[in-house]
Design a protein around this motif. Structure first.
Motif, PDB file in Angstrom:
ATOM      1  N   PRO A 165       0.819  -1.215   0.000  1.00  0.00           N
ATOM      2  CA  PRO A 165       0.000   0.000   0.000  1.00  0.00           C
ATOM      3  C   PRO A 165       0.856   1.270   0.000  1.00  0.00           C
ATOM      4  N   LEU A 166       0.348   2.306  -0.614  1.00  0.00           N
ATOM      5  CA  LEU A 166       0.917   3.637  -0.510  1.00  0.00           C
ATOM      6  C   LEU A 166       0.131   4.438   0.514  1.00  0.00           C
ATOM      7  N   VAL A 167       0.799   5.331   1.208  1.00  0.00           N
ATOM      8  CA  VAL A 167       0.162   6.169   2.215  1.00  0.00           C
ATOM      9  C   VAL A 167       0.460   7.631   1.907  1.00  0.00           C
ATOM     10  N   ALA A 168      -0.370   8.498   2.453  1.00  0.00           N
ATOM     11  CA  ALA A 168      -0.099   9.929   2.384  1.00  0.00           C
ATOM     12  C   ALA A 168       0.861  10.297   3.509  1.00  0.00           C
ATOM     13  N   VAL A 169       1.731  11.274   3.238  1.00  0.00           N
ATOM     14  CA  VAL A 169       2.698  11.738   4.238  1.00  0.00           C
ATOM     15  C   VAL A 169       2.457  13.220   4.482  1.00  0.00           C
ATOM     16  N   VAL A 170       2.213  13.578   5.744  1.00  0.00           N
ATOM     17  CA  VAL A 170       1.944  14.973   6.097  1.00  0.00           C
ATOM     18  C   VAL A 170       2.756  15.344   7.339  1.00  0.00           C
ATOM     19  N   GLY A 171       2.870  16.641   7.572  1.00  0.00           N
ATOM     20  CA  GLY A 171       3.526  17.115   8.779  1.00  0.00           C
ATOM     21  C   GLY A 171       2.612  16.997   9.987  1.00  0.00           C
ATOM     22  N   LYS A 172       3.182  17.081  11.177  1.00  0.00           N
ATOM     23  CA  LYS A 172       2.384  16.904  12.393  1.00  0.00           C
ATOM     24  C   LYS A 172       1.390  18.030  12.615  1.00  0.00           C
ATOM     25  N   ARG A 173       1.588  19.175  11.949  1.00  0.00           N
ATOM     26  CA  ARG A 173       0.631  20.279  12.103  1.00  0.00           C
ATOM     27  C   ARG A 173      -0.436  20.274  11.025  1.00  0.00           C
ATOM     28  N   HIS A 174      -0.360  19.344  10.095  1.00  0.00           N
ATOM     29  CA  HIS A 174      -1.362  19.253   9.038  1.00  0.00           C
ATOM     30  C   HIS A 174      -2.693  18.779   9.619  1.00  0.00           C
ATOM     31  N   ARG A 175      -3.782  19.228   9.007  1.00  0.00           N
ATOM     32  CA  ARG A 175      -5.098  18.870   9.562  1.00  0.00           C
ATOM     33  C   ARG A 175      -5.433  17.386   9.396  1.00  0.00           C
ATOM     34  N   TRP A 176      -4.686  16.671   8.578  1.00  0.00           N
ATOM     35  CA  TRP A 176      -4.890  15.227   8.463  1.00  0.00           C
ATOM     36  C   TRP A 176      -4.089  14.436   9.500  1.00  0.00           C
ATOM     37  N   ALA A 177      -3.203  15.091  10.229  1.00  0.00           N
ATOM     38  CA  ALA A 177      -2.244  14.375  11.070  1.00  0.00           C
ATOM     39  C   ALA A 177      -2.910  13.512  12.140  1.00  0.00           C
ATOM     40  N   GLU A 178      -4.086  13.874  12.565  1.00  0.00           N
ATOM     41  CA  GLU A 178      -4.771  13.108  13.609  1.00  0.00           C
ATOM     42  C   GLU A 178      -5.738  12.084  13.036  1.00  0.00           C
ATOM     43  N   ARG A 179      -5.840  12.024  11.731  1.00  0.00           N
ATOM     44  CA  ARG A 179      -6.786  11.098  11.109  1.00  0.00           C
ATOM     45  C   ARG A 179      -6.108   9.762  10.819  1.00  0.00           C
ATOM     46  N   ALA A 180      -6.843   8.668  11.008  1.00  0.00           N
ATOM     47  CA  ALA A 180      -6.297   7.333  10.752  1.00  0.00           C
ATOM     48  C   ALA A 180      -6.250   7.030   9.261  1.00  0.00           C
ATOM     49  N   ALA A 181      -7.236   7.564   8.516  1.00  0.00           N
ATOM     50  CA  ALA A 181      -7.314   7.289   7.082  1.00  0.00           C
ATOM     51  C   ALA A 181      -8.068   8.425   6.396  1.00  0.00           C
ATOM     52  N   VAL A 182      -7.790   8.582   5.116  1.00  0.00           N
ATOM     53  CA  VAL A 182      -8.407   9.650   4.319  1.00  0.00           C
ATOM     54  C   VAL A 182      -8.809   9.083   2.967  1.00  0.00           C
ATOM     55  N   MET A 253       7.383   7.161  10.908  1.00  0.00           N
ATOM     56  CA  MET A 253       6.475   8.294  10.740  1.00  0.00           C
ATOM     57  C   MET A 253       5.330   8.210  11.742  1.00  0.00           C
ATOM     58  N   GLY A 254       5.077   9.298  12.423  1.00  0.00           N
ATOM     59  CA  GLY A 254       4.044   9.339  13.441  1.00  0.00           C
ATOM     60  C   GLY A 254       4.566   9.129  14.847  1.00  0.00           C
ATOM     61  N   GLU A 255       5.805   8.672  14.965  1.00  0.00           N
ATOM     62  CA  GLU A 255       6.381   8.489  16.300  1.00  0.00           C
ATOM     63  C   GLU A 255       6.895   9.825  16.833  1.00  0.00           C
ATOM     64  N   ALA A 256       7.228   9.848  18.103  1.00  0.00           N
ATOM     65  CA  ALA A 256       7.570  11.109  18.767  1.00  0.00           C
ATOM     66  C   ALA A 256       8.769  11.802  18.124  1.00  0.00           C
ATOM     67  N   HIS A 257       9.730  11.031  17.657  1.00  0.00           N
ATOM     68  CA  HIS A 257      10.943  11.628  17.106  1.00  0.00           C
ATOM     69  C   HIS A 257      10.764  12.111  15.674  1.00  0.00           C
ATOM     70  N   SER A 258       9.650  11.711  15.027  1.00  0.00           N
ATOM     71  CA  SER A 258       9.464  12.020  13.610  1.00  0.00           C
ATOM     72  C   SER A 258       8.694  13.321  13.428  1.00  0.00           C
ATOM     73  N   SER A 259       9.043  14.064  12.368  1.00  0.00           N
ATOM     74  CA  SER A 259       8.343  15.312  12.074  1.00  0.00           C
ATOM     75  C   SER A 259       7.218  15.115  11.067  1.00  0.00           C
ATOM     76  N   SER A 260       7.038  13.865  10.617  1.00  0.00           N
ATOM     77  CA  SER A 260       5.981  13.592   9.637  1.00  0.00           C
ATOM     78  C   SER A 260       5.100  12.448  10.110  1.00  0.00           C
ATOM     79  N   VAL A 261       3.931  12.346   9.495  1.00  0.00           N
ATOM     80  CA  VAL A 261       2.927  11.350   9.878  1.00  0.00           C
ATOM     81  C   VAL A 261       2.456  10.638   8.608  1.00  0.00           C
TER      82      VAL A 261
END
Length: 305
Positions: A165-182, A253-261
């Motif tokens: 699968p391919l996933v979307a990659v966003v920054g932690k401040r992006h409005r999708w960052a808290e969403r599980a799927a889009v 991605m999504g972990e505390a040390h990462s700047s992307s989700v």
């Protein structure tokens, strides 16, 4: 200096008797003596001293024996290696791979190759699909483990991993960052960062096919050919990039040390297959051994989001 002269000299040195040495070599004594004389003339030194009672090596002969044995052994080894390489049992193999192949294909395949053919040396390259296929074409690689397969008679291929699968990659401040799927269709309203198609044609096409299936047009405002660069760009701008699920997991991605989700994409889920690709003409004989090690796997791994 001829190779047969070295062999004859070594036999004389072992037997210290011309009659026995000639019998071992299936020569007459005069022929053996003539070979020794030719060798000594070519070197300009006396190697063997003989009288009616004894045959012995001169000091120069003793030293030459050591060197002659090394030369003969090296030539024998060269012949063995050449034969083994022609049969694929030895030699070298240069393999390119992507991240999913490194996690799910290479460990078992290389273990089998080492167990079955320990004399085959392996060089590994981690590259994106485009650079791998270019290296395969110019002979720098013998096997490429890549997304998709090239539509050309120049190469042959075999699927080794499917439904990545391919996933979307966003920054932690992006409005999708808290969403599980889009849903993929929501990309219509996003600015995207994408790589050049020649870097990875199969991934590029999978993304655009999903866009076409949902009847949207991607707005690509930035370019980043390196997966790490994509993560950096989305961390500082409100952009959406793309990565394979194995890449997202590997980079945390999504972990505390990462700047992307990493955010799952749905309806549809873009997926990719990994193929082993090799040249159709004049392949390295060791390629077949490696492919046999791939075939030994119990079925193809399947990755799901």
């Amino acid at each position: 200096m001829e190779f047969r002269h070295l062999v004859s000299f070594i036999t004389i040195a072992e037997e210290l008797h011309f009659g026995r040495a000639a019998r071992r070599l299936h020569l007459t004594q005069p022929s053996l003596s003539a070979q020794l004389q030719k060798l000594e003339r070519s070197l300009g030194v006396q190697l063997v001293a003989r009288t009616s009672h004894e045959v012995r090596l001169t000091p120069a002969g003793r030293e030459f024996e050591v060197q002659a044995r090394q030369i003969v052994a090296q030539l024998d080894r060269a012949a063995q290696v050449a034969k083994a390489t022609a049969e694929g049992r030895a030699g070298s193999l240069s393999i390119g791979y992507n991240l999913p192949a490194s996690r799910h294909i290479l460990p078992d395949a290389l273990t089998r190759l080492t167990e079955r053919h320990p004399d085959v040396g392996v060089t590994l390259w981690e590259k994106r699909t485009g650079p791998q296929l270019a290296a395969l074409a110019d002979g720098s690689l013998d096997v490429a483990l890549v997304y998709g397969h090239p539509a050309t008679a120049e190469f042959r291929y075999r699927r080794v991993l499917h439904r990545i699968p391919l996933v979307a990659v966003v920054g932690k401040r992006h409005r999708w960052a808290e969403r599980a799927a889009v849903p993929f269709a929501e990309l219509q309203d996003q600015q995207c960062v994408l790589f050049a198609r020649e870097q990875c044609p199969a991934m590029y096409d999978a993304i655009l096919r999903s866009a076409a299936a949902t009847r949207i047009t991607l707005t690509v405002t930035h370019s980043a050919d390196d997966p790490g660069a994509t993560a950096h760009m989305v961390s500082v701008r409100p952009l959406v990039g793309f990565a394979s699920l194995p890449r997202a997991i590997a980079e945390g991605m999504g972990e505390a040390h990462s700047s992307s989700v990493a955010v799952k994409l749905l309806d549809p889920v873009p997926t990719l297959d990994v193929y082993a690709v090799w040249r159709a003409e004049d392949p390295n004989p060791a390629v077949a051994l490696f492919l046999d090690c791939l075939d030994a796997a119990r079925g193809l791994p399947v990755l799901t989001a």
